[in-house]
Scaffold this motif. Structure first.
Motif, PDB file in Angstrom:
ATOM      1  N   UNK A 370      22.570  69.875  33.402  1.00 44.76           N
ATOM      2  CA  UNK A 370      22.044  68.833  32.276  1.00 44.76           C
ATOM      3  C   UNK A 370      20.666  68.524  33.232  1.00 44.76           C
ATOM      4  N   UNK A 371      19.376  68.729  32.025  1.00 47.44           N
ATOM      5  CA  UNK A 371      18.058  68.446  32.039  1.00 47.44           C
ATOM      6  C   UNK A 371      17.698  67.107  32.892  1.00 47.44           C
ATOM      7  N   UNK A 372      17.108  67.047  33.976  1.00 39.84           N
ATOM      8  CA  UNK A 372      16.727  65.982  34.081  1.00 39.84           C
ATOM      9  C   UNK A 372      15.908  64.853  33.450  1.00 39.84           C
ATOM     10  N   UNK A 373      17.282  63.599  33.185  1.00 42.68           N
ATOM     11  CA  UNK A 373      16.954  62.406  32.085  1.00 42.68           C
ATOM     12  C   UNK A 373      14.973  61.778  32.041  1.00 42.68           C
ATOM     13  N   UNK A 374      14.277  62.044  33.356  1.00 36.99           N
ATOM     14  CA  UNK A 374      12.879  61.909  33.653  1.00 36.99           C
ATOM     15  C   UNK A 374      12.355  62.786  33.041  1.00 36.99           C
ATOM     16  N   UNK A 375      12.063  64.365  33.738  1.00 36.54           N
ATOM     17  CA  UNK A 375      11.444  64.840  32.937  1.00 36.54           C
ATOM     18  C   UNK A 375      11.192  65.249  31.615  1.00 36.54           C
ATOM     19  N   UNK A 376      12.316  65.099  30.147  1.00 35.78           N
ATOM     20  CA  UNK A 376      12.362  64.938  28.794  1.00 35.78           C
ATOM     21  C   UNK A 376      11.741  62.904  28.700  1.00 35.78           C
ATOM     22  N   UNK A 377      11.985  61.671  29.501  1.00 36.25           N
ATOM     23  CA  UNK A 377      11.250  60.750  28.822  1.00 36.25           C
ATOM     24  C   UNK A 377       9.685  60.683  29.094  1.00 36.25           C
ATOM     25  N   UNK A 378       9.735  61.353  30.502  1.00 34.68           N
ATOM     26  CA  UNK A 378       7.723  61.843  30.511  1.00 34.68           C
ATOM     27  C   UNK A 378       7.020  61.973  29.060  1.00 34.68           C
ATOM     28  N   UNK A 379       7.921  62.482  28.362  1.00 32.57           N
ATOM     29  CA  UNK A 379       7.108  63.584  27.030  1.00 32.57           C
ATOM     30  C   UNK A 379       7.265  62.735  26.843  1.00 32.57           C
ATOM     31  N   UNK A 380       7.787  61.430  26.537  1.00 36.55           N
ATOM     32  CA  UNK A 380       8.614  60.475  24.857  1.00 36.55           C
ATOM     33  C   UNK A 380       6.818  59.667  24.515  1.00 36.55           C
ATOM     34  N   UNK A 389       6.302  40.690  35.034  1.00 37.01           N
ATOM     35  CA  UNK A 389       6.301  41.349  36.291  1.00 37.01           C
ATOM     36  C   UNK A 389       7.175  41.972  36.371  1.00 37.01           C
ATOM     37  N   UNK A 390       7.173  42.581  37.813  1.00 32.73           N
ATOM     38  CA  UNK A 390       8.204  43.839  38.378  1.00 32.73           C
ATOM     39  C   UNK A 390       7.861  44.260  39.982  1.00 32.73           C
ATOM     40  N   UNK A 391       8.743  43.855  40.621  1.00 33.09           N
ATOM     41  CA  UNK A 391       9.017  44.487  42.122  1.00 33.09           C
ATOM     42  C   UNK A 391       8.853  45.601  41.798  1.00 33.09           C
ATOM     43  N   UNK A 392       9.316  46.610  40.780  1.00 29.22           N
ATOM     44  CA  UNK A 392       8.877  48.210  41.203  1.00 29.22           C
ATOM     45  C   UNK A 392       7.874  48.732  40.796  1.00 29.22           C
ATOM     46  N   UNK A 393       8.002  50.349  41.294  1.00 29.29           N
ATOM     47  CA  UNK A 393       6.440  50.936  41.536  1.00 29.29           C
ATOM     48  C   UNK A 393       6.066  51.758  40.395  1.00 29.29           C
ATOM     49  N   UNK A 394       5.241  52.208  40.230  1.00 26.38           N
ATOM     50  CA  UNK A 394       4.556  52.728  39.023  1.00 26.38           C
ATOM     51  C   UNK A 394       5.255  53.766  39.293  1.00 26.38           C
ATOM     52  N   UNK A 395       5.487  54.277  37.350  1.00 26.53           N
ATOM     53  CA  UNK A 395       6.697  55.668  37.262  1.00 26.53           C
ATOM     54  C   UNK A 395       7.877  55.772  36.891  1.00 26.53           C
ATOM     55  N   UNK A 396       8.596  54.276  37.872  1.00 21.35           N
ATOM     56  CA  UNK A 396       9.934  54.635  38.288  1.00 21.35           C
ATOM     57  C   UNK A 396       9.932  53.377  36.228  1.00 21.35           C
ATOM     58  N   UNK A 397      11.945  53.103  36.278  1.00 22.96           N
ATOM     59  CA  UNK A 397      12.028  52.684  35.278  1.00 22.96           C
ATOM     60  C   UNK A 397      12.810  51.650  35.676  1.00 22.96           C
ATOM     61  N   UNK A 398      13.180  50.493  34.683  1.00 22.63           N
ATOM     62  CA  UNK A 398      13.682  49.362  34.393  1.00 22.63           C
ATOM     63  C   UNK A 398      14.538  49.779  33.082  1.00 22.63           C
ATOM     64  N   UNK A 399      16.160  48.336  32.878  1.00 26.38           N
ATOM     65  CA  UNK A 399      16.591  48.183  31.932  1.00 26.38           C
ATOM     66  C   UNK A 399      15.763  46.688  31.572  1.00 26.38           C
ATOM     67  N   UNK A 400      15.044  47.453  30.215  1.00 27.81           N
ATOM     68  CA  UNK A 400      14.929  45.438  29.659  1.00 27.81           C
ATOM     69  C   UNK A 400      15.932  45.040  28.246  1.00 27.81           C
ATOM     70  N   UNK A 401      16.293  44.170  28.634  1.00 27.39           N
ATOM     71  CA  UNK A 401      17.518  43.325  27.879  1.00 27.39           C
ATOM     72  C   UNK A 401      16.587  42.457  26.548  1.00 27.39           C
ATOM     73  N   UNK A 402      16.487  42.574  25.622  1.00 29.26           N
ATOM     74  CA  UNK A 402      15.674  42.177  24.454  1.00 29.26           C
ATOM     75  C   UNK A 402      16.776  41.256  23.021  1.00 29.26           C
ATOM     76  N   UNK A 420      20.589  50.780  39.323  1.00 33.79           N
ATOM     77  CA  UNK A 420      20.621  52.283  39.922  1.00 33.79           C
ATOM     78  C   UNK A 420      21.309  53.036  38.812  1.00 33.79           C
ATOM     79  N   UNK A 421      23.040  52.510  38.853  1.00 36.11           N
ATOM     80  CA  UNK A 421      23.611  53.078  38.014  1.00 36.11           C
ATOM     81  C   UNK A 421      23.435  52.934  36.703  1.00 36.11           C
ATOM     82  N   UNK A 422      23.495  51.877  36.144  1.00 42.57           N
ATOM     83  CA  UNK A 422      23.343  51.767  34.616  1.00 42.57           C
ATOM     84  C   UNK A 422      21.635  51.992  33.832  1.00 42.57           C
ATOM     85  N   UNK A 423      20.608  52.182  35.225  1.00 45.38           N
ATOM     86  CA  UNK A 423      19.846  52.746  34.081  1.00 45.38           C
ATOM     87  C   UNK A 423      19.533  54.110  34.132  1.00 45.38           C
TER      88      UNK A 423
END
Length: 432
Positions: A370-380, A389-402, A420-423
């Motif tokens: 399986x390709x790394x999803x981070x590499x694929x999302x970086x091109x999106x 406001x978030x405690x995560x560092x730049x480049x990390x991913x979070x899940x937003x509920x809207x 991390x599992x959900x993300x």
């Protein structure tokens, strides 16, 4: 370890023909039609069990009286599970079986049965009855505590005291002892000497009856004693495919009549089966004829299974046949020459088990990378940017509920950055 094998022309596979549960979890009231071969004690025992069903899932234990069954009662045992399945009581033990196992009246529970006695061969299977809820038939051979190689056939049948639960199991077993290795060797030598002095004749029996050494529709090979020629000798030049099959079957028979734990005997039989497989490739029409006569179907996904069934017999233990077919398939895969399989097995790490493992690994499909999803999302491209406001560092991913508003606006109500599992799951969903 016991090696499962057939007894010859009077064999019936009870695992396939007896254990046929009906919709209520029992067995239909259908007796086995055995024709003129009613000598088979375990089949008669099964038919007696069927006669006691009376439309119920299991016969009532009240209807069973082993002591009054002159036919197979002396070869039987009745296990009582009313106090639990961990260590069932021996409610009845037939005279012949008790004498064979050298047991007296002090043996009252399964835990007291010696591990290498004939009775242990039968009681080792009782949990299968609990799981399958139907009769179980079995046959095999083992070396008893007296050192005799013993072939046996048995059946276990469920009984109930309330017509619902299995709280009694009735077992019947028959057996015969083989001659020891020294006596067998002398007998083989005498037979071989007689064959050498007997004019060649044509045997008109079918090529396959019910066992690896049954009647053969081939010209008898004028061979020297097995011990006086190369273990991996192949049929004479110009020999027919049937003659090569006969030679392979002779070795397969030796696996069953000699010390069945002998590795060299088994390796020799497999080597000759491998040689026969090569001959079958060269003569597909004759091979197809042999399969038709034996009633064996071609298996495209397992081409070596018909080979081992022809050589070792369709009644041979299915697990062993599968392993033998895997050995022949691997030998073909890597190009082991005809007559060289025994030497190959002698030097292969792990022997037969090692070859079976290697064949299974060779057949296993390569895992999809399986390709790394981070590499694929970086091109999106970015759909929208919001300030939160978030405690995560730049480049990390979070899940937003809207929550959708007015069909075109998304109101973000929660942010999840610690799961991390959900993300990881959300990222893979977004890239597949």
């Amino acid at each position: 370890m016991d090696s499962v094998s057939g007894f010859g022309s009077d064999r019936i596979d009870l695992d396939e023909n007896v254990s046929a549960p009906d919709e209520d979890g029992g067995v239909a009231d259908t007796q086995i039609e055995v024709g003129t071969d009613e000598r088979r004690m375990h089949v008669r025992a099964y038919n007696h069990w069927v006669s006691l069903l009376g439309g119920r899932p299991y016969p009532s234990i009240a209807d069973l009286n082993p002591a009054n069954i002159a036919d197979f009662g002396p070869h039987s045992v009745l296990l009582d599970f009313s106090a639990g399945i961990e260590n069932p009581a021996i409610a009845y033990l037939g005279k012949a079986l008790r004498a064979e196992c050298s047991l007296d009246s002090s043996t009252t529970h399964i835990a007291q049965v010696p591990s290498r006695s004939l009775l242990s061969r039968l009681t080792d299977h009782y949990l299968q009855i609990i799981a399958n809820r139907a009769p179980i038939g079995f046959e095999a051979e083992f070396v008893s505590t007296r050192g005799f190689n013993t072939m046996y056939r048995g059946i276990l049948m469920p009984f109930s005291s309330d017509e619902d639960s299995i709280d009694f199991i009735y077992g019947v077993i028959n057996w015969k002892e083989l001659v020891d290795a020294e006596a067998q060797a002398k007998l083989d030598a005498e037979i071989a000497a007689a064959v050498r002095t007997t004019p060649s004749t044509v045997v008109t029996a079918p090529v396959w009856a019910d066992g690896p050494s049954a009647g053969r529709d081939v010209e008898r090979l004028d061979e020297a004693d097995e011990t006086e020629r190369d273990d991996d000798a192949i049929a004479p030049a110009g020999a027919s495919l049937r003659e090569q099959l006969a030679l392979a079957r002779d070795s397969a028979t030796a696996v069953r009549t000699a010390d069945t734990r002998s590795r060299s005997t088994l390796y020799r039989a497999l080597s000759r089966a491998h040689t026969f497989a090569a001959a079958a490739d060269a003569d597909p029409e004759a091979y197809e004829t042999l399969l038709d006569m034996a009633g064996i179907a071609v298996q495209l996904r397992a081409p070596m299974t018909p080979i081992v069934k022809l050589v070792f017999g369709v009644e041979h233990d299915k697990t062993r046949l599968t392993e033998y077919a895997a050995v022949l398939a691997y030998a073909r895969r890597i190009g082991v020459a005809a007559g060289a399989l025994r030497a190959f097995l002698d030097t292969f790490e792990g022997g037969i088990k090692g070859v079976v493992k290697a064949e299974r690994l060779a057949r296993a499909p390569l895992a999809k990378v399986r390709p790394d999803p981070r590499a694929l999302l970086a091109e999106r491209p970015t759909l929208a940017s919001v300030a939160l406001e978030t405690a995560s560092s730049s480049g990390h991913y979070v899940v937003l509920l809207a929550r959708v508003r007015d069909g075109e606006m998304l109101d973000i109500v929660a942010t999840m950055a610690d799961d991390s599992t959900l993300i990881e799951r959300a990222m893979r969903c977004a890239t597949t």
